[in-house]
Design a protein around this motif. Structure first.
Motif, short mmCIF file in Angstrom:
data_model
loop_
_atom_site.label_atom_id
_atom_site.label_comp_id
_atom_site.label_asym_id
_atom_site.label_seq_id
_atom_site.Cartn_x
_atom_site.Cartn_y
_atom_site.Cartn_z
N VAL A 41 0.86 -1.19 0.00
CA VAL A 41 0.00 0.00 0.00
C VAL A 41 0.89 1.23 0.00
CG1 VAL A 41 -1.75 1.31 1.25
CG2 VAL A 41 -1.83 -1.19 1.26
N GLY A 42 0.59 2.20 -0.87
CA GLY A 42 1.35 3.44 -0.83
C GLY A 42 2.03 3.82 -2.14
N LYS A 130 -11.36 3.17 7.17
CA LYS A 130 -10.58 4.41 7.13
C LYS A 130 -9.41 4.36 8.11
CE LYS A 130 -14.32 7.52 5.70
NZ LYS A 130 -15.14 8.70 6.09
N LEU A 133 -6.66 2.04 6.76
CA LEU A 133 -5.92 2.68 5.67
C LEU A 133 -4.95 3.73 6.19
CD1 LEU A 133 -8.71 3.03 2.95
CD2 LEU A 133 -6.80 1.42 3.00
N ARG A 134 -5.35 4.46 7.23
CA ARG A 134 -4.46 5.45 7.83
C ARG A 134 -3.19 4.79 8.38
NH1 ARG A 134 -8.84 8.95 11.39
NH2 ARG A 134 -10.00 9.83 9.62
N GLN A 137 -0.96 3.61 5.53
CA GLN A 137 -0.26 4.72 4.89
C GLN A 137 0.98 5.12 5.68
OE1 GLN A 137 -3.35 7.64 4.58
NE2 GLN A 137 -4.24 6.76 2.72
N CYS A 138 0.88 5.06 7.01
CA CYS A 138 2.05 5.36 7.85
C CYS A 138 3.16 4.34 7.61
CB CYS A 138 1.66 5.36 9.33
SG CYS A 138 0.52 6.68 9.78
N ALA A 140 3.59 2.57 4.88
CA ALA A 140 4.10 2.79 3.53
C ALA A 140 5.10 3.95 3.51
CB ALA A 140 2.95 3.07 2.57
N THR A 141 4.79 4.99 4.27
CA THR A 141 5.70 6.14 4.37
C THR A 141 7.06 5.70 4.92
OG1 THR A 141 3.85 7.64 4.72
CG2 THR A 141 6.03 8.44 5.35
#
Length: 202
Positions: A41-42, A130, A133-134, A137-138, A140-141
């Motif tokens: 993801v990302g 949601k 996914l948050r 995303q962290c 993936a960063t």
């Protein structure tokens, strides 16, 4: 021998010999790439270190080969993840390797997005999805930052001034002055063509 087989045998850039390109190899290539693509993801820059790690662990490519090929993929038009899969697959096993790797990369998001599009309202409004996914995303960063640091440290260990200056100048130009990354990549390529011909940069 078919025309395609004959053509592949004459390509010097293919890493694995024809005897090594067995059905088991193609299955391992498809399976490992499919799984990586399914859980990534990302964006394309996240999948790159995972592909690199898997292909190097399997002994299909060296670390340097993978980084060089990914650099080429990043400078080409199109989706970075698919570009990387195509060029890495070709390096390992020619045209069939490209097809297998590209298919395995595209298939998971295609299936997942098709399902999401059918149940779009449910996914877009679900509070728990949601939150998931948050968190993803962290993660993936963190992977993207890890790739950047890893590549930068590799350049520092070589103790060559010009590559380090290119990295820093490109970063500053993009982050501070917001210069389009494609212009920067083209400029970096021109610098490499003109000033990095020495064998010490290999």
């Amino acid at each position: 021998m078919t025309g395609l087989d004959s053509e592949e045998e004459t390509v010097n850039d293919i890493k694995l010999s024809k005897s090594e390109r067995t059905a088991a190899f193609y299955w391992d290539l498809f399976r490992s790439t499919f799984i990586i693509s399914a859980v990534t993801v990302g964006g394309g820059f996240v999948i790159i270190p995972l592909l690199r790690g898997k292909y190097v662990d399997f002994g299909w490519l060296t670390e340097k080969e993978t980084l060089d090929l990914v650099a080429i993929a990043q400078s080409m038009p199109g989706v970075v993840a698919v570009n990387s899969a195509i060029i890495l697959g070709y390096r390992m096993a020619g045209l069939m390797g490209s097809l297998v790797a590209a298919t395995a990369t595209v298939l998971p998001p295609l299936l997942i997005l098709s399902i999401i599009s059918v149940f779009y309202e449910f996914f877009i409004q679900n509070y728990y999805i949601k939150l998931v996914l948050r968190g993803m995303q962290c993660g993936a960063t963190a992977l993207i930052v890890n790739v950047g640091i890893d590549l930068f440290l590799k350049q520092c260990k070589r103790k060559l001034i010009l590559p380090i200056l290119i990295v820093l100048a490109t970063f500053i130009a993009n982050v501070v002055f917001e210069i389009n990354i494609m212009y920067l990549i083209l400029t970096d390529g021109l610098i490499g063509l003109l000033f990095m011909r020495s064998a010490k940069y290999d």
